[in-house]
Write a protein that holds these residues in place. Structure first.
Motif, mmCIF file in Angstrom:
data_model
loop_
_atom_site.group_PDB
_atom_site.id
_atom_site.type_symbol
_atom_site.label_atom_id
_atom_site.label_comp_id
_atom_site.label_asym_id
_atom_site.label_seq_id
_atom_site.Cartn_x
_atom_site.Cartn_y
_atom_site.Cartn_z
ATOM 1 N N LYS A 87 -0.610 19.089 73.593
ATOM 2 C CA LYS A 87 -2.025 19.461 73.489
ATOM 3 C C LYS A 87 -2.146 20.906 73.026
ATOM 4 C CE LYS A 87 -6.174 19.966 76.302
ATOM 5 N NZ LYS A 87 -6.768 19.767 77.636
ATOM 6 N N GLU A 88 -1.377 21.780 73.638
ATOM 7 C CA GLU A 88 -1.399 23.198 73.265
ATOM 8 C C GLU A 88 -0.958 23.387 71.815
ATOM 9 O OE1 GLU A 88 0.994 25.199 76.168
ATOM 10 O OE2 GLU A 88 -0.337 24.607 77.810
ATOM 11 N N LYS A 89 0.056 22.634 71.391
ATOM 12 C CA LYS A 89 0.572 22.759 70.030
ATOM 13 C C LYS A 89 -0.482 22.319 69.015
ATOM 14 C CE LYS A 89 3.775 23.569 67.012
ATOM 15 N NZ LYS A 89 4.190 24.928 66.702
ATOM 16 N N ILE A 90 -1.206 21.242 69.320
ATOM 17 C CA ILE A 90 -2.260 20.771 68.415
ATOM 18 C C ILE A 90 -3.322 21.847 68.229
ATOM 19 C CG2 ILE A 90 -4.192 19.154 68.213
ATOM 20 C CD1 ILE A 90 -2.278 17.030 69.438
ATOM 21 N N TYR A 91 -3.778 22.443 69.335
ATOM 22 C CA TYR A 91 -4.801 23.482 69.231
ATOM 23 C C TYR A 91 -4.248 24.747 68.574
ATOM 24 C CZ TYR A 91 -8.325 20.859 71.727
ATOM 25 O OH TYR A 91 -9.261 19.915 72.078
ATOM 26 N N GLU A 92 -2.973 25.035 68.781
ATOM 27 C CA GLU A 92 -2.347 26.181 68.123
ATOM 28 C C GLU A 92 -2.320 25.970 66.610
ATOM 29 O OE1 GLU A 92 2.074 28.186 67.736
ATOM 30 O OE2 GLU A 92 1.568 27.136 69.590
ATOM 31 N N LEU A 93 -1.916 24.773 66.182
ATOM 32 C CA LEU A 93 -1.889 24.465 64.749
ATOM 33 C C LEU A 93 -3.286 24.517 64.145
ATOM 34 C CD1 LEU A 93 0.668 21.527 64.797
ATOM 35 C CD2 LEU A 93 1.003 23.774 63.732
ATOM 36 N N LEU A 94 -4.260 24.006 64.877
ATOM 37 C CA LEU A 94 -5.642 24.044 64.406
ATOM 38 C C LEU A 94 -6.119 25.487 64.234
ATOM 39 C CD1 LEU A 94 -8.161 22.431 63.663
ATOM 40 C CD2 LEU A 94 -8.758 22.428 66.085
ATOM 41 N N GLY A 95 -5.796 26.330 65.187
ATOM 42 C CA GLY A 95 -6.163 27.746 65.110
ATOM 43 C C GLY A 95 -5.491 28.451 63.939
ATOM 44 N N LYS A 96 -4.211 28.141 63.721
ATOM 45 C CA LYS A 96 -3.492 28.745 62.594
ATOM 46 C C LYS A 96 -4.102 28.306 61.269
ATOM 47 C CE LYS A 96 1.007 29.402 64.761
ATOM 48 N NZ LYS A 96 2.433 29.032 64.744
ATOM 49 N N LEU A 97 -4.475 27.056 61.196
ATOM 50 C CA LEU A 97 -5.099 26.549 59.977
ATOM 51 C C LEU A 97 -6.420 27.241 59.706
ATOM 52 C CD1 LEU A 97 -5.166 24.560 57.641
ATOM 53 C CD2 LEU A 97 -6.102 22.870 59.211
ATOM 54 N N GLU A 98 -7.223 27.387 60.742
ATOM 55 C CA GLU A 98 -8.503 28.085 60.583
ATOM 56 C C GLU A 98 -8.283 29.528 60.140
ATOM 57 O OE1 GLU A 98 -12.731 28.672 62.917
ATOM 58 O OE2 GLU A 98 -10.941 28.263 64.091
ATOM 59 N N ALA A 99 -7.263 30.175 60.702
ATOM 60 C CA ALA A 99 -6.967 31.556 60.323
ATOM 61 C C ALA A 99 -6.554 31.653 58.858
ATOM 62 C CB ALA A 99 -5.872 32.121 61.231
ATOM 63 N N VAL A 100 -5.721 30.725 58.403
ATOM 64 C CA VAL A 100 -5.279 30.736 57.000
ATOM 65 C C VAL A 100 -6.478 30.565 56.069
ATOM 66 C CG1 VAL A 100 -4.003 29.412 55.256
ATOM 67 C CG2 VAL A 100 -2.933 29.954 57.440
ATOM 68 N N ILE A 101 -7.382 29.675 56.441
ATOM 69 C CA ILE A 101 -8.573 29.457 55.616
ATOM 70 C C ILE A 101 -9.417 30.726 55.561
ATOM 71 C CG2 ILE A 101 -10.757 28.190 55.467
ATOM 72 C CD1 ILE A 101 -9.177 25.748 56.618
ATOM 73 N N LYS A 102 -9.696 31.320 56.721
ATOM 74 C CA LYS A 102 -10.530 32.525 56.762
ATOM 75 C C LYS A 102 -9.874 33.692 56.039
ATOM 76 C CE LYS A 102 -13.104 31.433 60.933
ATOM 77 N NZ LYS A 102 -13.403 31.786 62.322
ATOM 78 N N GLU A 103 -8.555 33.830 56.172
ATOM 79 C CA GLU A 103 -7.836 34.931 55.536
ATOM 80 C C GLU A 103 -7.816 34.806 54.018
ATOM 81 O OE1 GLU A 103 -4.002 34.775 57.375
ATOM 82 O OE2 GLU A 103 -4.766 35.509 59.302
ATOM 83 N N ASN A 104 -8.027 33.608 53.519
ATOM 84 C CA ASN A 104 -7.951 33.378 52.079
ATOM 85 C C ASN A 104 -9.300 33.079 51.445
ATOM 86 O OD1 ASN A 104 -5.022 33.529 51.205
ATOM 87 N ND2 ASN A 104 -4.942 32.361 53.112
ATOM 88 N N GLU A 105 -10.360 33.458 52.144
ATOM 89 C CA GLU A 105 -11.701 33.372 51.571
ATOM 90 C C GLU A 105 -11.997 34.708 50.895
ATOM 91 O OE1 GLU A 105 -16.331 32.396 52.789
ATOM 92 O OE2 GLU A 105 -14.775 32.352 54.327
ATOM 93 N N THR A 106 -12.522 34.638 49.688
ATOM 94 C CA THR A 106 -12.827 35.870 48.957
ATOM 95 C C THR A 106 -14.245 36.326 49.267
ATOM 96 O OG1 THR A 106 -13.602 34.660 47.019
ATOM 97 C CG2 THR A 106 -11.254 35.180 47.099
ATOM 98 N N GLU A 107 -14.574 37.504 48.818
ATOM 99 C CA GLU A 107 -15.898 38.076 49.087
ATOM 100 C C GLU A 107 -17.033 37.240 48.505
ATOM 101 O OE1 GLU A 107 -16.258 42.199 48.126
ATOM 102 O OE2 GLU A 107 -14.458 42.744 49.239
ATOM 103 N N ASP A 108 -16.749 36.530 47.406
ATOM 104 C CA ASP A 108 -17.817 35.729 46.793
ATOM 105 C C ASP A 108 -17.931 34.330 47.398
ATOM 106 O OD1 ASP A 108 -15.643 34.400 45.711
ATOM 107 O OD2 ASP A 108 -16.199 34.749 43.629
#
Length: 55
Positions: A5-26
């Motif tokens: 359960k913890e691993k699933i939520y950890e992976l989900l959090g990492k995925l969200e972080a990767v998406i947010k980190e790779n969003e540009t200003e536009d």
């Protein structure tokens, strides 16, 4: 079981972080948005297919 359960939520959090980190200003992303949507929809579908149905 708890560690899965913890691993699933950890992976989900990492995925969200990767998406947010790779969003540009536009508001676009530095990755192929269509491929990302297909992959995320596939993951959702697989999770839904594996749900145990209550009788």
């Amino acid at each position: 079981m708890g560690s899965n359960k913890e691993k699933i939520y950890e992976l989900l959090g990492k995925l969200e972080a990767v998406i947010k980190e790779n969003e540009t200003e536009d508001g676009t992303f530095r990755f192929d948005e269509v491929k990302a949507m297909v992959a995320l929809d596939f993951a959702r579908t697989e999770i839904e297919k594996s749900l145990v149905k209550a009788d």
